[in-house]
Design an enzyme around this catalytic site. Structure first.
Site, PDB file in Angstrom:
ATOM      1  N   LEU A  18      11.198 -20.510  -4.466  1.00 41.67           N
ATOM      2  CA  LEU A  18      10.121 -19.689  -3.915  1.00 41.67           C
ATOM      3  C   LEU A  18       8.876 -19.742  -4.798  1.00 41.67           C
ATOM      4  O   LEU A  18       8.979 -19.693  -6.026  1.00 41.67           O
ATOM      5  CB  LEU A  18      10.594 -18.236  -3.803  1.00 41.67           C
ATOM      6  CG  LEU A  18       9.544 -17.191  -3.401  1.00 41.67           C
ATOM      7  CD1 LEU A  18       9.206 -17.311  -1.916  1.00 41.67           C
ATOM      8  CD2 LEU A  18      10.035 -15.781  -3.736  1.00 41.67           C
ATOM      9  N   HIS A  27       3.058   3.472  -8.990  1.00 41.07           N
ATOM     10  CA  HIS A  27       2.866   2.056  -9.291  1.00 41.07           C
ATOM     11  C   HIS A  27       4.100   1.464  -9.978  1.00 41.07           C
ATOM     12  O   HIS A  27       4.491   0.320  -9.696  1.00 41.07           O
ATOM     13  CB  HIS A  27       1.638   1.868 -10.189  1.00 41.07           C
ATOM     14  CG  HIS A  27       0.343   2.193  -9.498  1.00 41.07           C
ATOM     15  ND1 HIS A  27      -0.007   1.630  -8.290  1.00 41.07           N
ATOM     16  CD2 HIS A  27      -0.690   3.005  -9.853  1.00 41.07           C
ATOM     17  CE1 HIS A  27      -1.189   2.089  -7.918  1.00 41.07           C
ATOM     18  NE2 HIS A  27      -1.621   2.919  -8.844  1.00 41.07           N
ATOM     19  N   ASP A  54       0.823  -1.203   0.000  1.00 42.95           N
ATOM     20  CA  ASP A  54       0.000   0.000   0.000  1.00 42.95           C
ATOM     21  C   ASP A  54       0.859   1.255   0.000  1.00 42.95           C
ATOM     22  O   ASP A  54       1.931   1.281   0.602  1.00 42.95           O
ATOM     23  CB  ASP A  54      -0.905  -0.012   1.241  1.00 42.95           C
ATOM     24  CG  ASP A  54      -2.037   0.991   1.152  1.00 42.95           C
ATOM     25  OD1 ASP A  54      -2.349   1.449   0.028  1.00 42.95           O
ATOM     26  OD2 ASP A  54      -2.616   1.328   2.188  1.00 42.95           O
TER      27      ASP A  54
END
Length: 247
Positions: A132, A38, A21
């Site tokens: 991962l 962004h 956020d």
């Protein structure tokens, strides 16, 4: 000395989830448009994914785009989708080079066809990796996920494939989009907001929560290490007492 040196590799969480956020507020502080934030946030994703890989984490889930985000201005949504496509295309080689598996959760059918195509291609290329697992929550909300699970269970009961008496927590979990993924031990949220925002509500029932004032584009590897170090100092009791854990 970096906080990384204080971390106990034997006490790492298997799964970390992050609510990323603050991109828009970061851009506003810079006097720039929201998309600038962004784009910078994508670089942070790269850095944190790299850190998670270096530390040997097994799962990293990132809240990329919620179902509520569809209510944003159409111009911003279109720009975000274009950024998503270009990022996936660009990063596929990086995922392959670092043995990372890409998965998604959410209502993927709502995404533009070009986004779905790139996602599916990247997931196919990385599915045999063994490192991962990077999970992107796209067009996702926990209430949507739980509602969909309830509908599927109801359908199975209606068709005679499931008995009501057999429904319990373990069975319900098998109907969630995360059925093959362990619950996160640690949930991180950036930007100073102190809420879960409809993210993994079922799965974070016993997760440790870590909130930071740092906006996502400024969230560095060092901040990530600090969150993990804080996690390692906590006692996870799951309803038990400290004394019971010592037995």
């Amino acid at each position: 000395m970096s906080v990384k040196e204080k971390l106990d590799i034997q006490k790492m969480p298997r799964h970390v989830a992050i609510i990323m956020d603050g991109n828009g507020r970061w851009a506003k502080k810079k006097g720039a448009v929201r998309m600038f934030g962004h784009k910078q946030g994508v670089e942070t994703v790269h850095q944190i994914t790299e850190a998670a890989t270096e530390l040997g984490l097994q799962y990293l889930t990132l809240y990329v785009f919620s179902t509520e985000n569809w209510n944003r201005p159409k111009t911003e949504i279109n720009a975000l989708m274009s950024l998503l496509v270009s990022t996936i295309t660009k990063e596929t080689k990086t995922l392959l080079d670092n043995n990372i598996i890409l998965k998604t959760i959410g209502n993927i059918n709502n995404l533009p066809s070009k986004v779905r195509k790139e996602l599916e291609l990247c997931m196919l290329k990385t599915e045999k990796n063994t490192g991962l697992t990077l999970i992107l929550a796209l067009s996702y909300s926990s209430r949507w996920e739980i509602t969909e699970a309830a509908k599927k269970i109801a359908e199975d009961v209606k068709n005679g494939n499931l008995q009501i008496d057999t429904i319990n927590e373990q069975l319900f979990q098998k109907y969630l989009t995360t059925k093959t993924i362990p619950d996160p031990e640690l949930l991180i949220r950036t930007s100073g907001e102190l809420r879960i925002s409809n993210f993994l509500l079922w799965q974070v029932a016993y997760s440790e929560l870590f909130f930071t004032e740092v906006l996502w584009p400024d969230f560095s590897k060092e901040h990530f290490y600090e969150a993990l170090f804080d996690y390692q100092k906590r006692e996870r009791r799951f309803g038990k007492t400290s004394e019971q854990l010592k037995l």
